[in-house]
Motif scaffolding. Structure first.
Motif, PDB file in Angstrom:
ATOM      1  N   GLU A   1     -14.488  -0.850   8.115  1.00  0.00           N
ATOM      2  CA  GLU A   1     -14.374  -1.953   7.166  1.00  0.00           C
ATOM      3  C   GLU A   1     -12.950  -2.059   6.617  1.00  0.00           C
ATOM      4  O   GLU A   1     -12.400  -3.150   6.474  1.00  0.00           O
ATOM      5  CB  GLU A   1     -15.364  -1.709   6.024  1.00  0.00           C
ATOM      6  CG  GLU A   1     -15.718  -2.924   5.220  1.00  0.00           C
ATOM      7  CD  GLU A   1     -16.796  -2.603   4.197  1.00  0.00           C
ATOM      8  OE1 GLU A   1     -16.612  -3.002   3.042  1.00  0.00           O
ATOM      9  OE2 GLU A   1     -17.794  -1.959   4.564  1.00  0.00           O
TER      10      GLU A   1
ATOM     11  N   ARG B   1     -10.301  -5.172   7.110  1.00  0.00           N
ATOM     12  CA  ARG B   1      -9.665  -5.768   5.934  1.00  0.00           C
ATOM     13  C   ARG B   1      -8.148  -5.734   6.069  1.00  0.00           C
ATOM     14  O   ARG B   1      -7.467  -6.723   5.787  1.00  0.00           O
ATOM     15  CB  ARG B   1     -10.102  -5.016   4.682  1.00  0.00           C
ATOM     16  CG  ARG B   1      -9.514  -5.582   3.413  1.00  0.00           C
ATOM     17  CD  ARG B   1      -9.984  -4.833   2.208  1.00  0.00           C
ATOM     18  NE  ARG B   1     -11.414  -5.040   2.039  1.00  0.00           N
ATOM     19  CZ  ARG B   1     -12.135  -4.455   1.103  1.00  0.00           C
ATOM     20  NH1 ARG B   1     -11.573  -3.612   0.268  1.00  0.00           N
ATOM     21  NH2 ARG B   1     -13.409  -4.704   0.993  1.00  0.00           N
ATOM     22  N   SER B   2      -7.587  -4.618   6.507  1.00  0.00           N
ATOM     23  CA  SER B   2      -6.137  -4.497   6.670  1.00  0.00           C
ATOM     24  C   SER B   2      -5.611  -5.448   7.739  1.00  0.00           C
ATOM     25  O   SER B   2      -4.564  -6.079   7.561  1.00  0.00           O
ATOM     26  CB  SER B   2      -5.766  -3.056   7.030  1.00  0.00           C
ATOM     27  OG  SER B   2      -6.019  -2.203   5.963  1.00  0.00           O
TER      28      SER B   2
ATOM     29  N   THR C   1      -7.010  -8.237   8.738  1.00  0.00           N
ATOM     30  CA  THR C   1      -7.140  -9.609   8.226  1.00  0.00           C
ATOM     31  C   THR C   1      -5.995  -9.935   7.285  1.00  0.00           C
ATOM     32  O   THR C   1      -5.379 -11.001   7.370  1.00  0.00           O
ATOM     33  CB  THR C   1      -8.492  -9.782   7.505  1.00  0.00           C
ATOM     34  OG1 THR C   1      -9.541  -9.450   8.401  1.00  0.00           O
ATOM     35  CG2 THR C   1      -8.669 -11.201   7.007  1.00  0.00           C
ATOM     36  N   LEU C   2      -5.699  -8.999   6.371  1.00  0.00           N
ATOM     37  CA  LEU C   2      -4.585  -9.201   5.439  1.00  0.00           C
ATOM     38  C   LEU C   2      -3.261  -9.317   6.190  1.00  0.00           C
ATOM     39  O   LEU C   2      -2.428 -10.167   5.872  1.00  0.00           O
ATOM     40  CB  LEU C   2      -4.532  -8.054   4.427  1.00  0.00           C
ATOM     41  CG  LEU C   2      -3.417  -8.089   3.400  1.00  0.00           C
ATOM     42  CD1 LEU C   2      -3.511  -9.341   2.539  1.00  0.00           C
ATOM     43  CD2 LEU C   2      -3.455  -6.849   2.534  1.00  0.00           C
TER      44      LEU C   2
ATOM     45  N   HIS D   1      -7.385  -8.350  -6.128  1.00  0.00           N
ATOM     46  CA  HIS D   1      -8.199  -8.309  -4.914  1.00  0.00           C
ATOM     47  C   HIS D   1      -7.262  -8.279  -3.722  1.00  0.00           C
ATOM     48  O   HIS D   1      -6.110  -8.698  -3.806  1.00  0.00           O
ATOM     49  CB  HIS D   1      -9.100  -9.546  -4.797  1.00  0.00           C
ATOM     50  CG  HIS D   1     -10.181  -9.594  -5.816  1.00  0.00           C
ATOM     51  ND1 HIS D   1     -11.272  -8.757  -5.797  1.00  0.00           N
ATOM     52  CD2 HIS D   1     -10.328 -10.377  -6.911  1.00  0.00           C
ATOM     53  CE1 HIS D   1     -12.049  -9.033  -6.830  1.00  0.00           C
ATOM     54  NE2 HIS D   1     -11.496 -10.003  -7.516  1.00  0.00           N
ATOM     55  N   TRP D   2      -7.774  -7.832  -2.593  1.00  0.00           N
ATOM     56  CA  TRP D   2      -6.947  -7.771  -1.396  1.00  0.00           C
ATOM     57  C   TRP D   2      -6.586  -9.160  -0.902  1.00  0.00           C
ATOM     58  O   TRP D   2      -5.542  -9.356  -0.291  1.00  0.00           O
ATOM     59  CB  TRP D   2      -7.636  -6.955  -0.299  1.00  0.00           C
ATOM     60  CG  TRP D   2      -8.844  -7.611   0.298  1.00  0.00           C
ATOM     61  CD1 TRP D   2     -10.123  -7.486  -0.133  1.00  0.00           C
ATOM     62  CD2 TRP D   2      -8.872  -8.491   1.417  1.00  0.00           C
ATOM     63  NE1 TRP D   2     -10.961  -8.234   0.642  1.00  0.00           N
ATOM     64  CE2 TRP D   2     -10.215  -8.858   1.616  1.00  0.00           C
ATOM     65  CE3 TRP D   2      -7.913  -9.005   2.282  1.00  0.00           C
ATOM     66  CZ2 TRP D   2     -10.613  -9.716   2.624  1.00  0.00           C
ATOM     67  CZ3 TRP D   2      -8.314  -9.844   3.283  1.00  0.00           C
ATOM     68  CH2 TRP D   2      -9.648 -10.189   3.456  1.00  0.00           C
ATOM     69  N   TRP D   3      -7.420 -10.165  -1.141  1.00  0.00           N
ATOM     70  CA  TRP D   3      -7.189 -11.511  -0.623  1.00  0.00           C
ATOM     71  C   TRP D   3      -6.407 -12.388  -1.600  1.00  0.00           C
ATOM     72  O   TRP D   3      -6.100 -13.518  -1.288  1.00  0.00           O
ATOM     73  CB  TRP D   3      -8.504 -12.186  -0.266  1.00  0.00           C
ATOM     74  CG  TRP D   3      -9.586 -11.998  -1.293  1.00  0.00           C
ATOM     75  CD1 TRP D   3     -10.562 -11.045  -1.290  1.00  0.00           C
ATOM     76  CD2 TRP D   3      -9.784 -12.763  -2.480  1.00  0.00           C
ATOM     77  NE1 TRP D   3     -11.352 -11.172  -2.404  1.00  0.00           N
ATOM     78  CE2 TRP D   3     -10.896 -12.224  -3.156  1.00  0.00           C
ATOM     79  CE3 TRP D   3      -9.133 -13.854  -3.055  1.00  0.00           C
ATOM     80  CZ2 TRP D   3     -11.365 -12.714  -4.360  1.00  0.00           C
ATOM     81  CZ3 TRP D   3      -9.602 -14.345  -4.251  1.00  0.00           C
ATOM     82  CH2 TRP D   3     -10.704 -13.779  -4.884  1.00  0.00           C
TER      83      TRP D   3
END
Length: 160
Positions: free
Chosen positions: A72, A76-77, A79-80, A141-143
């Protein structure tokens, strides 16, 4: 004659430089065999284990130390990274195209853009985090905040 003396000195210097660069990776590689999940980075190693490698492949349950599954976190990484790449590239190319013709204040704008390269990434991230939390009141948040910090950091490189 100078070459016979200079070559060994240069070889020692290069060897020490490479050890300085890669020494921390060697130490972390050794410490990665520390007992888990509560074992920390310490010498001497109390108990050798492959716990962290099992955890990497999802063969152990999540712990207090590493609660998020690695898969996961990897998604996430990536995608970022993809979002940052696209945004910084588009903004960087647009800004670079604007500089094809001279305009009033071009020097100031150029140095303001390149200034982002001179500020360490850790300070950019910390400043963005503090600004978002304490001044603007936006939750981290990461996004959102992480994405903004990544774009601010990579934009000057894309621009140049």
């Amino acid at each position: 004659m100078e070459s016979k003396v200079l070559k060994p000195i240069l070889a020692v210097y290069v060897g020490l430089f490479i050890l300085f660069l890669y020494g921390p990776f060697i130490v972390l590689g050794i410490l990665s065999f520390q007992q888990g999940p509560e074992g920390g980075p310490q010498f001497p190693i109390i108990e050798w284990s492959t716990y962290w490698y099992k955890h990497l492949f999802g063969l152990t349950p999540p712990s207090r130390i590493a609660p998020l599954p690695v898969g996961e976190a990897l998604v996430r990484s990536l995608t970022l990274a993809f979002m940052t790449m696209v945004t910084a590239t588009v903004l960087g190319v647009m800004a670079a195209q604007a500089f094809r013709k001279r305009f009033r204040g071009a020097g100031i704008v150029f140095y303001l853009i390149v200034l982002g390269m001179m500020v360490p990434g850790v300070l950019t991230g910390l400043g963005t985090s503090l600004l978002a939390n304490n001044v603007v009141g936006v939750e981290r948040h990461w996004w959102s905040t992480a994405f903004l910090a990544h774009v601010v950091y990579t934009f000057p490189f894309a621009f140049l």
